[in-house]
Design a protein around this motif. Sequence first.
Motif, PDB file in Angstrom:
ATOM      1  N   ARG A 744     -15.949   7.882   3.901  1.00 42.46           N
ATOM      2  CA  ARG A 744     -15.258   8.523   2.770  1.00 42.46           C
ATOM      3  C   ARG A 744     -13.799   8.100   2.799  1.00 42.46           C
ATOM      4  O   ARG A 744     -13.086   8.326   3.782  1.00 42.46           O
ATOM      5  CB  ARG A 744     -15.395  10.034   2.856  1.00 42.46           C
ATOM      6  N   ALA A 745     -13.364   7.502   1.712  1.00 42.89           N
ATOM      7  CA  ALA A 745     -12.026   6.916   1.659  1.00 42.89           C
ATOM      8  C   ALA A 745     -11.244   7.497   0.487  1.00 42.89           C
ATOM      9  O   ALA A 745     -11.809   7.807  -0.569  1.00 42.89           O
ATOM     10  CB  ALA A 745     -12.127   5.400   1.503  1.00 42.89           C
ATOM     11  N   ASN A 746      -9.932   7.643   0.686  1.00 44.76           N
ATOM     12  CA  ASN A 746      -9.055   8.145  -0.382  1.00 44.76           C
ATOM     13  C   ASN A 746      -9.613   9.438  -0.972  1.00 44.76           C
ATOM     14  O   ASN A 746      -9.609   9.635  -2.180  1.00 44.76           O
ATOM     15  CB  ASN A 746      -8.869   7.084  -1.466  1.00 44.76           C
ATOM     16  N   LEU A 747     -10.118  10.279  -0.096  1.00 38.64           N
ATOM     17  CA  LEU A 747     -10.657  11.607  -0.379  1.00 38.64           C
ATOM     18  C   LEU A 747     -12.014  11.575  -1.063  1.00 38.64           C
ATOM     19  O   LEU A 747     -12.938  12.272  -0.656  1.00 38.64           O
ATOM     20  CB  LEU A 747      -9.682  12.433  -1.224  1.00 38.64           C
ATOM     21  N   ALA A 748     -12.197  10.750  -2.114  1.00 37.82           N
ATOM     22  CA  ALA A 748     -13.399  10.842  -2.928  1.00 37.82           C
ATOM     23  C   ALA A 748     -14.222   9.569  -2.980  1.00 37.82           C
ATOM     24  O   ALA A 748     -15.346   9.591  -3.488  1.00 37.82           O
ATOM     25  CB  ALA A 748     -13.022  11.240  -4.360  1.00 37.82           C
ATOM     26  N   PHE A 749     -13.685   8.458  -2.445  1.00 37.76           N
ATOM     27  CA  PHE A 749     -14.315   7.160  -2.687  1.00 37.76           C
ATOM     28  C   PHE A 749     -14.941   6.598  -1.411  1.00 37.76           C
ATOM     29  O   PHE A 749     -15.181   7.338  -0.457  1.00 37.76           O
ATOM     30  CB  PHE A 749     -13.285   6.221  -3.309  1.00 37.76           C
ATOM     31  N   THR A 750     -15.221   5.321  -1.383  1.00 34.86           N
ATOM     32  CA  THR A 750     -16.051   4.726  -0.335  1.00 34.86           C
ATOM     33  C   THR A 750     -15.373   3.508   0.275  1.00 34.86           C
ATOM     34  O   THR A 750     -14.750   2.712  -0.452  1.00 34.86           O
ATOM     35  CB  THR A 750     -17.418   4.306  -0.918  1.00 34.86           C
ATOM     36  N   ALA A 751     -15.517   3.352   1.593  1.00 34.46           N
ATOM     37  CA  ALA A 751     -15.032   2.157   2.293  1.00 34.46           C
ATOM     38  C   ALA A 751     -16.108   1.668   3.245  1.00 34.46           C
ATOM     39  O   ALA A 751     -16.800   2.477   3.876  1.00 34.46           O
ATOM     40  CB  ALA A 751     -13.742   2.454   3.049  1.00 34.46           C
ATOM     41  N   ILE A 752     -16.244   0.341   3.347  1.00 38.11           N
ATOM     42  CA  ILE A 752     -17.220  -0.276   4.245  1.00 38.11           C
ATOM     43  C   ILE A 752     -16.457  -1.159   5.235  1.00 38.11           C
ATOM     44  O   ILE A 752     -15.711  -2.055   4.805  1.00 38.11           O
ATOM     45  CB  ILE A 752     -18.237  -1.129   3.464  1.00 38.11           C
ATOM     46  N   PRO A 753     -16.571  -0.933   6.545  1.00 38.41           N
ATOM     47  CA  PRO A 753     -15.900  -1.806   7.524  1.00 38.41           C
ATOM     48  C   PRO A 753     -16.454  -3.231   7.452  1.00 38.41           C
ATOM     49  O   PRO A 753     -17.669  -3.432   7.417  1.00 38.41           O
ATOM     50  CB  PRO A 753     -16.242  -1.147   8.867  1.00 38.41           C
ATOM     51  N   ILE A 754     -15.538  -4.217   7.456  1.00 44.38           N
ATOM     52  CA  ILE A 754     -15.925  -5.626   7.356  1.00 44.38           C
ATOM     53  C   ILE A 754     -15.283  -6.406   8.497  1.00 44.38           C
ATOM     54  O   ILE A 754     -14.050  -6.403   8.636  1.00 44.38           O
ATOM     55  CB  ILE A 754     -15.487  -6.235   6.005  1.00 44.38           C
ATOM     56  N   PRO A 755     -16.066  -7.090   9.341  1.00 45.26           N
ATOM     57  CA  PRO A 755     -15.466  -7.939  10.394  1.00 45.26           C
ATOM     58  C   PRO A 755     -14.836  -9.185   9.782  1.00 45.26           C
ATOM     59  O   PRO A 755     -15.043  -9.509   8.615  1.00 45.26           O
ATOM     60  CB  PRO A 755     -16.666  -8.298  11.276  1.00 45.26           C
ATOM     61  N   ALA A 756     -14.067  -9.907  10.595  1.00 45.31           N
ATOM     62  CA  ALA A 756     -13.489 -11.174  10.143  1.00 45.31           C
ATOM     63  C   ALA A 756     -14.596 -12.197   9.916  1.00 45.31           C
ATOM     64  O   ALA A 756     -15.639 -12.182  10.563  1.00 45.31           O
ATOM     65  CB  ALA A 756     -12.490 -11.684  11.171  1.00 45.31           C
ATOM     66  N   GLY A 757     -14.363 -13.089   8.958  1.00 44.79           N
ATOM     67  CA  GLY A 757     -15.327 -14.138   8.660  1.00 44.79           C
ATOM     68  C   GLY A 757     -15.849 -14.039   7.231  1.00 44.79           C
ATOM     69  O   GLY A 757     -15.290 -13.326   6.388  1.00 44.79           O
ATOM     70  N   GLU A 758     -16.906 -14.769   6.949  1.00 49.48           N
ATOM     71  CA  GLU A 758     -17.530 -14.768   5.632  1.00 49.48           C
ATOM     72  C   GLU A 758     -18.782 -13.894   5.684  1.00 49.48           C
ATOM     73  O   GLU A 758     -19.644 -14.079   6.553  1.00 49.48           O
ATOM     74  CB  GLU A 758     -17.888 -16.191   5.204  1.00 49.48           C
ATOM     75  N   HIS A 759     -18.870 -12.990   4.711  1.00 50.09           N
ATOM     76  CA  HIS A 759     -19.960 -12.012   4.739  1.00 50.09           C
ATOM     77  C   HIS A 759     -20.483 -11.758   3.323  1.00 50.09           C
ATOM     78  O   HIS A 759     -19.759 -11.881   2.336  1.00 50.09           O
ATOM     79  CB  HIS A 759     -19.483 -10.690   5.344  1.00 50.09           C
ATOM     80  N   ILE A 760     -21.743 -11.368   3.305  1.00 45.80           N
ATOM     81  CA  ILE A 760     -22.364 -10.917   2.059  1.00 45.80           C
ATOM     82  C   ILE A 760     -22.598  -9.421   2.189  1.00 45.80           C
ATOM     83  O   ILE A 760     -23.343  -8.958   3.067  1.00 45.80           O
ATOM     84  CB  ILE A 760     -23.700 -11.649   1.801  1.00 45.80           C
ATOM     85  N   VAL A 761     -21.938  -8.685   1.317  1.00 50.92           N
ATOM     86  CA  VAL A 761     -22.036  -7.221   1.344  1.00 50.92           C
ATOM     87  C   VAL A 761     -22.875  -6.775   0.152  1.00 50.92           C
ATOM     88  O   VAL A 761     -22.603  -7.161  -0.993  1.00 50.92           O
ATOM     89  CB  VAL A 761     -20.638  -6.572   1.280  1.00 50.92           C
ATOM     90  N   THR A 762     -23.869  -5.992   0.422  1.00 46.80           N
ATOM     91  CA  THR A 762     -24.686  -5.433  -0.665  1.00 46.80           C
ATOM     92  C   THR A 762     -24.609  -3.916  -0.613  1.00 46.80           C
ATOM     93  O   THR A 762     -24.520  -3.318   0.469  1.00 46.80           O
ATOM     94  CB  THR A 762     -26.153  -5.869  -0.553  1.00 46.80           C
TER      95      THR A 762
END
Length: 796
Positions: A744-762
């Motif tokens: 839970r980010a900025n009280l109401a929204f969403t955050a996903i941790p991302i490591p360094a490098g190139e990634h595909i986030v779904t």
Amino acid sequence: MGKEKEFWLLLLLITCFFFRPLFGGETFYFRDLYLHTYPDKQFFVNSLRSAQVPLWNSFLLGGEPYINNISTSALYPLNLLFFIFPFIHAFNIFIVTHFLLAAIGAYFFARTLALTPLSSFLVGAIYTLCGAMLSSANLPGLIFDMPYLPLIWACWHLFLLRRTRRWFVLSVVFGVFQALAWTHEGNEITMLSLLGWTLCYPYPHKTSAIRKILLWLLVTVLIIGCCAIVLVPAIEIVKHSGRQYQLNAEEFARFSLHPKRLLELVFPNFFGSVNAIRPRDAYWGWNLVGQYPPIMLNIYFGWITLTLACLGAWLPTVSADEKFSAHVRRYCVMLALCFLLGSLGNFLPFFSTLYKAIPFLDFLFHSPEKLVIGAILPISLLAGYASERCCRIYAEKNEWHGRLLWISWGLTCVSAALFVSFRRFPQAQFWWLSEFFQRVTDETIARQGLASSFFHATVMMGLFSLLMLYRKYFPNRWQQLLLVGIIVIDLWGAGARINFYAPRDFFTDIPKAAKLVKHAIGDSRLFVADVPSNSSLKAPSNEMMWLSRWSLETLSGYSGYMYGIPVIFHDDANNLGQKYIVQLHQMLKQFAWSQRIPILSSGAVSLMITHENLTLPGIEKIAEIPNDSNLRFFLYRNTRAASRTTFVTQAQIVQSDDAALARLTQPDFDPRTAVILFDEDVAVKRFISPQQPMRPADIHIERRSVNSMTVNVSTTQPGYLVLSEPFYPGWEATVDGKPAPQLRANLAFTAIPIPAGEHIVTRQYVPRLFYDGAWVSLGFCILTVLITRKIHTLTP
């Protein structure tokens, strides 16, 4: 029933009553219809036609569940009408179809009680054309539910009477239709009143009361189980909604029917019409309702209908085998009185005690005023029964004939005296009126409206009295037909002013503001500030249509939803939005613009509409919104807004929601470079230090649909992919195909941790409870079939 001409005449009557929206180039539009129902159905149809199942709706409150949200009625079978007819035609046909179903259900139930076809015609006409039912046309939660009340009653009654399985199955089917139609209020009114009918009616099989209750519980459980596909996820939706900020005792009590409005039961449009831009110009009872317009625009039944209903309750039973016995009629009276009294809500002396004693009362019924709708069927049945008894050629020679004449002529004289007094002595009557109805300020409107109301009541009751006098000396079969005609004219004349319409281009003509916003908004959202109370509209006429159209032309509230514009931080139409978004919306009303901007920026609000002249850093005026009012509205661009998908490396850790809100409202907070996270999230502590300098990251949105998103992220350092989408259960994220935590980010929204490098986030919305509910519904459907195969053993 299909061979009876009265049945087809009833359907023709209802069709003619709604001629304007069906064939006259006009449309229903008022209140919930244009704000919620029309855009909701439009979103549903467009999504399915583009081969997407709309599990999620990203256009309201930053995003909320759609197909598994019971308030959208997405799974309601009658939605098929929108795929058969052009949309604007289907919208009007959809509404009128429910009035036709209401007439069919009431007629059918009256016939099951052995009323004659003509008496059943009258029951259907009263049930469908009375003021309370017509008022529900702009309250989808009622009009979509109430047609099924008499249908369920009729099928359940025939099941207990004949013990055949088809009526049991139809009871469950219509109950499921009602539950899928919109809200729970209609279901609660239907099933609670059905329980009373089950216990009161003297069924010939001599089934014990306990067995009747068990059968009622069985059909109730089957209905609930078959609707688990929406009821199971509703538990989660309510749990995460902002109802705690919107529903409370004070708010619930505010929507109570004022006792003085009970005069509307017998005097048509007693307080005037709500079809006006300025309340005082046409509705002089606005001091009583506390808000404008009232929830139930009208509750008219008329002197004749209520007189017949009282007579029907009082008449002795003709024979031992009469299906509508005095015992059952007394239950109808009790039921009608209970619902009428319940609608008074906060004006009842024991209301506060009742509110505390019944858990979740404000959740079960959003407003006491709506309970009026539960009195319609019992009053309709009693009036239909009495009309039949009154107009028999060889009527019983009892005292009630003479008493009815005295009562009818007495009411006629009272109405006539009121009419004459308001015409002859306006000043004296207006003084009394002003004292009794709390500061009536416009004498002309009140006097004209009341004179018209009293005149209507006098003429209708006078015709009824003359008919009853003539029938006393010259009884004939056609007299009931004439009586039915008088009541239909009474209801038609009073009901013609309840619903009002707009030309169909009200919906089809896209405002300039909507075109401008859609061109400039890109992949962001719109925020519209509240319109001040001192606004004054310049319109060609005083009709409410112009005010509603003005709200569309200025995109006020969440009306941008109508044109496919994503909006956030607005009033919650169904009280089911994510609780943190709702909380932020409440806070925004209290904050200065310097505090609002960081919150809006966190929600990816790049465009704002307000009447205020803003001179803040990062805020650019784009254009003036054309409108016909005394206010000037401006469209601003917020250059400080984060995109809906942002990569940051700087995390600010807080301990509580209050701390997050305090940091979020600081003018120096920039959601494009930092994110506010909570210390209780384990992933925060083990992933990244909170003060790491940011380096540019390459973000490419590969695919975005209604329910999912795929993003390519290339970064030289770890960070967070911050999504301005509400933090909501059901959303599942993966990074390179592996499950990833969502914070839970900025009280109401969403955050996903991302490591360094190139990634595909779904990220995909997978409402597990919706699918679980679907399996439960399937299981209960099978169970219903199995139970009906054993129906004779259940009801010996």
